[in-house]
Scaffold this motif. Structure first.
Motif, PDB file in Angstrom:
ATOM      1  N   PRO A 147       6.903  11.864  -4.398  1.00  0.00           N
ATOM      2  CA  PRO A 147       6.843  10.440  -4.728  1.00  0.00           C
ATOM      3  C   PRO A 147       8.205   9.764  -4.877  1.00  0.00           C
ATOM      4  O   PRO A 147       8.393   8.640  -4.411  1.00  0.00           O
ATOM      5  CB  PRO A 147       6.067  10.408  -6.043  1.00  0.00           C
ATOM      6  N   LYS A 148       9.136  10.439  -5.491  1.00  0.00           N
ATOM      7  CA  LYS A 148      10.447   9.821  -5.721  1.00  0.00           C
ATOM      8  C   LYS A 148      11.161   9.556  -4.394  1.00  0.00           C
ATOM      9  O   LYS A 148      11.721   8.476  -4.185  1.00  0.00           O
ATOM     10  CB  LYS A 148      11.294  10.719  -6.625  1.00  0.00           C
ATOM     11  N   GLU A 149      11.133  10.517  -3.499  1.00  0.00           N
ATOM     12  CA  GLU A 149      11.810  10.368  -2.219  1.00  0.00           C
ATOM     13  C   GLU A 149      11.184   9.255  -1.382  1.00  0.00           C
ATOM     14  O   GLU A 149      11.893   8.433  -0.797  1.00  0.00           O
ATOM     15  CB  GLU A 149      11.797  11.688  -1.440  1.00  0.00           C
ATOM     16  N   LEU A 150       9.862   9.212  -1.323  1.00  0.00           N
ATOM     17  CA  LEU A 150       9.190   8.176  -0.542  1.00  0.00           C
ATOM     18  C   LEU A 150       9.439   6.804  -1.152  1.00  0.00           C
ATOM     19  O   LEU A 150       9.720   5.839  -0.438  1.00  0.00           O
ATOM     20  CB  LEU A 150       7.692   8.458  -0.442  1.00  0.00           C
ATOM     21  N   ALA A 151       9.362   6.711  -2.472  1.00  0.00           N
ATOM     22  CA  ALA A 151       9.627   5.443  -3.139  1.00  0.00           C
ATOM     23  C   ALA A 151      11.061   4.976  -2.869  1.00  0.00           C
ATOM     24  O   ALA A 151      11.297   3.786  -2.632  1.00  0.00           O
ATOM     25  CB  ALA A 151       9.375   5.561  -4.640  1.00  0.00           C
ATOM     26  N   LEU A 152      12.014   5.900  -2.898  1.00  0.00           N
ATOM     27  CA  LEU A 152      13.409   5.563  -2.596  1.00  0.00           C
ATOM     28  C   LEU A 152      13.545   4.943  -1.209  1.00  0.00           C
ATOM     29  O   LEU A 152      14.194   3.899  -1.040  1.00  0.00           O
ATOM     30  CB  LEU A 152      14.280   6.818  -2.670  1.00  0.00           C
ATOM     31  N   VAL A 153      12.947   5.568  -0.228  1.00  0.00           N
ATOM     32  CA  VAL A 153      13.025   5.064   1.147  1.00  0.00           C
ATOM     33  C   VAL A 153      12.416   3.667   1.237  1.00  0.00           C
ATOM     34  O   VAL A 153      13.010   2.749   1.823  1.00  0.00           O
ATOM     35  CB  VAL A 153      12.326   6.033   2.134  1.00  0.00           C
ATOM     36  N   LEU A 154      11.251   3.497   0.661  1.00  0.00           N
ATOM     37  CA  LEU A 154      10.580   2.200   0.722  1.00  0.00           C
ATOM     38  C   LEU A 154      11.364   1.119  -0.012  1.00  0.00           C
ATOM     39  O   LEU A 154      11.543   0.003   0.503  1.00  0.00           O
ATOM     40  CB  LEU A 154       9.168   2.306   0.141  1.00  0.00           C
ATOM     41  N   LEU A 155      11.845   1.425  -1.200  1.00  0.00           N
ATOM     42  CA  LEU A 155      12.566   0.436  -1.995  1.00  0.00           C
ATOM     43  C   LEU A 155      13.901   0.064  -1.349  1.00  0.00           C
ATOM     44  O   LEU A 155      14.292  -1.111  -1.354  1.00  0.00           O
ATOM     45  CB  LEU A 155      12.759   0.944  -3.424  1.00  0.00           C
ATOM     46  N   ILE A 156      14.591   1.030  -0.781  1.00  0.00           N
ATOM     47  CA  ILE A 156      15.840   0.719  -0.072  1.00  0.00           C
ATOM     48  C   ILE A 156      15.535  -0.167   1.134  1.00  0.00           C
ATOM     49  O   ILE A 156      16.253  -1.143   1.403  1.00  0.00           O
ATOM     50  CB  ILE A 156      16.586   2.006   0.324  1.00  0.00           C
ATOM     51  N   ASN A 157      14.471   0.136   1.855  1.00  0.00           N
ATOM     52  CA  ASN A 157      14.052  -0.688   2.986  1.00  0.00           C
ATOM     53  C   ASN A 157      13.789  -2.127   2.529  1.00  0.00           C
ATOM     54  O   ASN A 157      14.233  -3.083   3.166  1.00  0.00           O
ATOM     55  CB  ASN A 157      12.800  -0.081   3.630  1.00  0.00           C
ATOM     56  N   ILE A 158      13.080  -2.277   1.430  1.00  0.00           N
ATOM     57  CA  ILE A 158      12.777  -3.606   0.898  1.00  0.00           C
ATOM     58  C   ILE A 158      14.066  -4.354   0.565  1.00  0.00           C
ATOM     59  O   ILE A 158      14.202  -5.546   0.878  1.00  0.00           O
ATOM     60  CB  ILE A 158      11.871  -3.498  -0.343  1.00  0.00           C
ATOM     61  N   LEU A 159      15.010  -3.680  -0.055  1.00  0.00           N
ATOM     62  CA  LEU A 159      16.261  -4.330  -0.429  1.00  0.00           C
ATOM     63  C   LEU A 159      17.086  -4.730   0.796  1.00  0.00           C
ATOM     64  O   LEU A 159      17.711  -5.795   0.808  1.00  0.00           O
ATOM     65  CB  LEU A 159      17.073  -3.439  -1.364  1.00  0.00           C
ATOM     66  N   VAL A 160      17.093  -3.913   1.825  1.00  0.00           N
ATOM     67  CA  VAL A 160      17.807  -4.261   3.060  1.00  0.00           C
ATOM     68  C   VAL A 160      17.170  -5.494   3.692  1.00  0.00           C
ATOM     69  O   VAL A 160      17.872  -6.432   4.105  1.00  0.00           O
ATOM     70  CB  VAL A 160      17.834  -3.066   4.042  1.00  0.00           C
ATOM     71  N   VAL A 161      15.852  -5.527   3.749  1.00  0.00           N
ATOM     72  CA  VAL A 161      15.154  -6.680   4.331  1.00  0.00           C
ATOM     73  C   VAL A 161      15.378  -7.934   3.478  1.00  0.00           C
ATOM     74  O   VAL A 161      15.595  -9.024   4.012  1.00  0.00           O
ATOM     75  CB  VAL A 161      13.651  -6.372   4.503  1.00  0.00           C
ATOM     76  N   ALA A 162      15.361  -7.788   2.164  1.00  0.00           N
ATOM     77  CA  ALA A 162      15.616  -8.934   1.279  1.00  0.00           C
ATOM     78  C   ALA A 162      17.041  -9.448   1.464  1.00  0.00           C
ATOM     79  O   ALA A 162      17.271 -10.662   1.491  1.00  0.00           O
ATOM     80  CB  ALA A 162      15.360  -8.545  -0.175  1.00  0.00           C
ATOM     81  N   ALA A 163      17.995  -8.544   1.602  1.00  0.00           N
ATOM     82  CA  ALA A 163      19.382  -8.950   1.828  1.00  0.00           C
ATOM     83  C   ALA A 163      19.519  -9.671   3.167  1.00  0.00           C
ATOM     84  O   ALA A 163      20.199 -10.701   3.267  1.00  0.00           O
ATOM     85  CB  ALA A 163      20.303  -7.730   1.769  1.00  0.00           C
ATOM     86  N   TYR A 164      18.867  -9.154   4.183  1.00  0.00           N
ATOM     87  CA  TYR A 164      18.888  -9.807   5.500  1.00  0.00           C
ATOM     88  C   TYR A 164      18.276 -11.205   5.408  1.00  0.00           C
ATOM     89  O   TYR A 164      18.823 -12.167   5.954  1.00  0.00           O
ATOM     90  CB  TYR A 164      18.137  -8.954   6.527  1.00  0.00           C
TER      91      TYR A 164
ATOM     92  N   ALA B  52       0.830  -1.208   0.000  1.00  0.00           N
ATOM     93  CA  ALA B  52       0.000   0.000   0.000  1.00  0.00           C
ATOM     94  C   ALA B  52       0.868   1.263   0.000  1.00  0.00           C
ATOM     95  O   ALA B  52       0.563   2.230  -0.706  1.00  0.00           O
ATOM     96  CB  ALA B  52      -0.927  -0.012   1.222  1.00  0.00           C
ATOM     97  N   ALA B  53       1.961   1.249   0.759  1.00  0.00           N
ATOM     98  CA  ALA B  53       2.841   2.413   0.806  1.00  0.00           C
ATOM     99  C   ALA B  53       3.513   2.652  -0.548  1.00  0.00           C
ATOM    100  O   ALA B  53       3.688   3.808  -0.961  1.00  0.00           O
ATOM    101  CB  ALA B  53       3.898   2.228   1.902  1.00  0.00           C
ATOM    102  N   LEU B  54       3.871   1.584  -1.248  1.00  0.00           N
ATOM    103  CA  LEU B  54       4.453   1.749  -2.582  1.00  0.00           C
ATOM    104  C   LEU B  54       3.459   2.402  -3.539  1.00  0.00           C
ATOM    105  O   LEU B  54       3.820   3.293  -4.314  1.00  0.00           O
ATOM    106  CB  LEU B  54       4.907   0.394  -3.140  1.00  0.00           C
ATOM    107  N   LEU B  55       2.202   1.968  -3.480  1.00  0.00           N
ATOM    108  CA  LEU B  55       1.184   2.581  -4.346  1.00  0.00           C
ATOM    109  C   LEU B  55       0.962   4.042  -3.973  1.00  0.00           C
ATOM    110  O   LEU B  55       0.809   4.897  -4.850  1.00  0.00           O
ATOM    111  CB  LEU B  55      -0.124   1.797  -4.279  1.00  0.00           C
ATOM    112  N   TYR B  56       0.951   4.323  -2.677  1.00  0.00           N
ATOM    113  CA  TYR B  56       0.804   5.703  -2.235  1.00  0.00           C
ATOM    114  C   TYR B  56       1.960   6.549  -2.771  1.00  0.00           C
ATOM    115  O   TYR B  56       1.751   7.656  -3.278  1.00  0.00           O
ATOM    116  CB  TYR B  56       0.742   5.775  -0.700  1.00  0.00           C
ATOM    117  N   ALA B  57       3.171   6.018  -2.662  1.00  0.00           N
ATOM    118  CA  ALA B  57       4.345   6.750  -3.142  1.00  0.00           C
ATOM    119  C   ALA B  57       4.242   7.045  -4.633  1.00  0.00           C
ATOM    120  O   ALA B  57       4.537   8.154  -5.073  1.00  0.00           O
ATOM    121  CB  ALA B  57       5.625   5.962  -2.849  1.00  0.00           C
TER     122      ALA B  57
END
Length: 119
Positions: free
Chosen positions: A76-93, A64-69
């Protein structure tokens, strides 16, 4: 934000809604067992089942947050960046602690979306 970025972010959101579906509504299904490489017996254990459902809610909120971003945010770009970086950190973990395939399964599409934000 480019149309390519919006498409990739939307597809990433759909991925997280699918993960939410598997974890919250189809918790003990064959598909959930296959995707997460967890036996159906373990998925049916009450405490484990509750943990899966809780995790699913988080994944739904990420979608939902990605769609909102992508469609409603004033930055939108800044919020999407934060969310996508968060996703990548969690995926790496997850790749380090659980299964290497998580990096591609959960992080591949968001990685492409992140790259698209820079072009």
């Amino acid at each position: 934000m480019s149309i390519i970025s919006k498409i990739l972010i939307t597809l990433s959101a759909l991925l997280f809604f699918y993960i939410m579906y598997l974890e919250t509504l189809a918790t003990t299904s064959q598909a959930t067992s296959r995707v997460f490489s967890i036996s159906r017996e373990q998925l049916a254990e009450p405490k484990f089942n509750t943990l899966m459902k809780n995790q699913g809610v988080y994944n739904g909120f990420i979608g939902a947050a990605l769609l909102y971003a992508a469609y409603f945010a004033s930055a939108p770009k800044e919020l999407a960046l934060v969310l996508l970086i968060n996703i990548l950190v969690v995926a790496a973990y997850g790749a380090v602690t659980s299964d290497k395939a998580i990096l591609v399964k959960q992080g591949g599409l968001p990685f492409l979306a992140l790259l698209s934000l820079f072009f």
